[in-house]
Motif scaffolding. Structure first.
Motif, PDB file in Angstrom:
ATOM      1  N   TRP A   7      -9.863  -1.598   3.087  1.00  0.00           N
ATOM      2  CA  TRP A   7      -8.555  -2.157   3.382  1.00  0.00           C
ATOM      3  C   TRP A   7      -7.476  -1.201   2.906  1.00  0.00           C
ATOM      4  O   TRP A   7      -7.650  -0.476   1.937  1.00  0.00           O
ATOM      5  CB  TRP A   7      -8.392  -3.503   2.670  1.00  0.00           C
ATOM      6  CG  TRP A   7      -9.355  -4.528   3.156  1.00  0.00           C
ATOM      7  CD1 TRP A   7      -9.115  -5.490   4.101  1.00  0.00           C
ATOM      8  CD2 TRP A   7     -10.703  -4.723   2.738  1.00  0.00           C
ATOM      9  NE1 TRP A   7     -10.237  -6.250   4.290  1.00  0.00           N
ATOM     10  CE2 TRP A   7     -11.229  -5.801   3.464  1.00  0.00           C
ATOM     11  CE3 TRP A   7     -11.541  -4.077   1.827  1.00  0.00           C
ATOM     12  CZ2 TRP A   7     -12.525  -6.256   3.308  1.00  0.00           C
ATOM     13  CZ3 TRP A   7     -12.834  -4.524   1.670  1.00  0.00           C
ATOM     14  CH2 TRP A   7     -13.312  -5.605   2.403  1.00  0.00           C
ATOM     15  N   TRP A   8      -6.349  -1.213   3.601  1.00  0.00           N
ATOM     16  CA  TRP A   8      -5.196  -0.369   3.270  1.00  0.00           C
ATOM     17  C   TRP A   8      -3.965  -1.231   3.431  1.00  0.00           C
ATOM     18  O   TRP A   8      -3.869  -2.031   4.360  1.00  0.00           O
ATOM     19  CB  TRP A   8      -5.168   0.828   4.214  1.00  0.00           C
ATOM     20  CG  TRP A   8      -3.925   1.650   4.162  1.00  0.00           C
ATOM     21  CD1 TRP A   8      -3.307   2.147   3.047  1.00  0.00           C
ATOM     22  CD2 TRP A   8      -3.141   2.080   5.279  1.00  0.00           C
ATOM     23  NE1 TRP A   8      -2.200   2.873   3.415  1.00  0.00           N
ATOM     24  CE2 TRP A   8      -2.075   2.843   4.784  1.00  0.00           C
ATOM     25  CE3 TRP A   8      -3.242   1.902   6.645  1.00  0.00           C
ATOM     26  CZ2 TRP A   8      -1.119   3.420   5.585  1.00  0.00           C
ATOM     27  CZ3 TRP A   8      -2.290   2.486   7.455  1.00  0.00           C
ATOM     28  CH2 TRP A   8      -1.245   3.242   6.929  1.00  0.00           C
ATOM     29  N   ASN A   9      -2.997  -1.079   2.528  1.00  0.00           N
ATOM     30  CA  ASN A   9      -1.804  -1.930   2.579  1.00  0.00           C
ATOM     31  C   ASN A   9      -0.788  -1.480   3.622  1.00  0.00           C
ATOM     32  O   ASN A   9       0.257  -2.095   3.769  1.00  0.00           O
ATOM     33  CB  ASN A   9      -1.142  -2.040   1.199  1.00  0.00           C
ATOM     34  CG  ASN A   9      -0.503  -0.759   0.724  1.00  0.00           C
ATOM     35  OD1 ASN A   9      -0.755   0.320   1.249  1.00  0.00           O
ATOM     36  ND2 ASN A   9       0.320  -0.869  -0.288  1.00  0.00           N
ATOM     37  N   GLY A  10      -1.058  -0.427   4.358  1.00  0.00           N
ATOM     38  CA  GLY A  10      -0.180  -0.007   5.436  1.00  0.00           C
ATOM     39  C   GLY A  10       1.064   0.727   4.990  1.00  0.00           C
ATOM     40  O   GLY A  10       1.950   0.998   5.784  1.00  0.00           O
ATOM     41  N   VAL A  11       1.136   1.074   3.723  1.00  0.00           N
ATOM     42  CA  VAL A  11       2.312   1.749   3.184  1.00  0.00           C
ATOM     43  C   VAL A  11       1.948   3.200   2.870  1.00  0.00           C
ATOM     44  O   VAL A  11       0.952   3.478   2.207  1.00  0.00           O
ATOM     45  CB  VAL A  11       2.818   1.048   1.899  1.00  0.00           C
ATOM     46  CG1 VAL A  11       4.021   1.778   1.326  1.00  0.00           C
ATOM     47  CG2 VAL A  11       3.143  -0.409   2.183  1.00  0.00           C
ATOM     48  N   TRP A  12       2.758   4.123   3.361  1.00  0.00           N
ATOM     49  CA  TRP A  12       2.554   5.534   3.072  1.00  0.00           C
ATOM     50  C   TRP A  12       3.326   5.900   1.811  1.00  0.00           C
ATOM     51  O   TRP A  12       4.331   5.305   1.507  1.00  0.00           O
ATOM     52  CB  TRP A  12       3.063   6.395   4.230  1.00  0.00           C
ATOM     53  CG  TRP A  12       2.290   6.184   5.480  1.00  0.00           C
ATOM     54  CD1 TRP A  12       2.621   5.340   6.506  1.00  0.00           C
ATOM     55  CD2 TRP A  12       1.059   6.785   5.842  1.00  0.00           C
ATOM     56  NE1 TRP A  12       1.672   5.388   7.482  1.00  0.00           N
ATOM     57  CE2 TRP A  12       0.694   6.278   7.100  1.00  0.00           C
ATOM     58  CE3 TRP A  12       0.219   7.705   5.218  1.00  0.00           C
ATOM     59  CZ2 TRP A  12      -0.465   6.659   7.747  1.00  0.00           C
ATOM     60  CZ3 TRP A  12      -0.934   8.090   5.885  1.00  0.00           C
ATOM     61  CH2 TRP A  12      -1.264   7.574   7.132  1.00  0.00           C
TER      62      TRP A  12
END
Length: 106
Positions: A7-12
């Motif tokens: 999973w990735w929080n979608g924030v760069w």
């Protein structure tokens, strides 16, 4: 190692990015990284059952910011190796205990 979920929080960005992996070798392992691959803190937990490991993943996703999204398992990169944190306080992982390899909490 078998990656069962990522999973990735979608924030760069170095400070805001969060990643979580669910893997299985002999035991279930959850790896969470706060920050980027260069400077991020890495936490690891080991569990006896998949249910316990998935409960930790759910807890991490609830506590994080951003819009969490599951990455496809086929494209899921392996979590950072324990050796990546060598010299930054890495220790053996014990059952249901977090080992913070970079200092502090995520």
């Amino acid at each position: 190692m078998d990656v069962r979920g990522r999973w990735w929080n979608g924030v760069w960005g170095r400070l805001a990015r969060r990643d979580v992996w669910l893997t299985r070798e002999i035991r279930w392992r959850v790896v969470a990284r706060a920050g980027d691959s260069e400077t991020g803190r890495i936490l690891r937990w080991e569990f006896d059952t998949e249910a316990e490991a998935r409960a930790m993943v759910a807890r991490l996703l609830r506590g994080g910011s951003g819009r969490w999204r599951e990455q496809t398992v086929d494209a899921a990169a392996a979590p950072p190796p324990a050796a990546q944190a060598a010299g930054r306080g890495s220790e053996p992982v014990s059952n249901r205990q977090a080992i913070d390899e970079g200092g502090g909490n995520p």
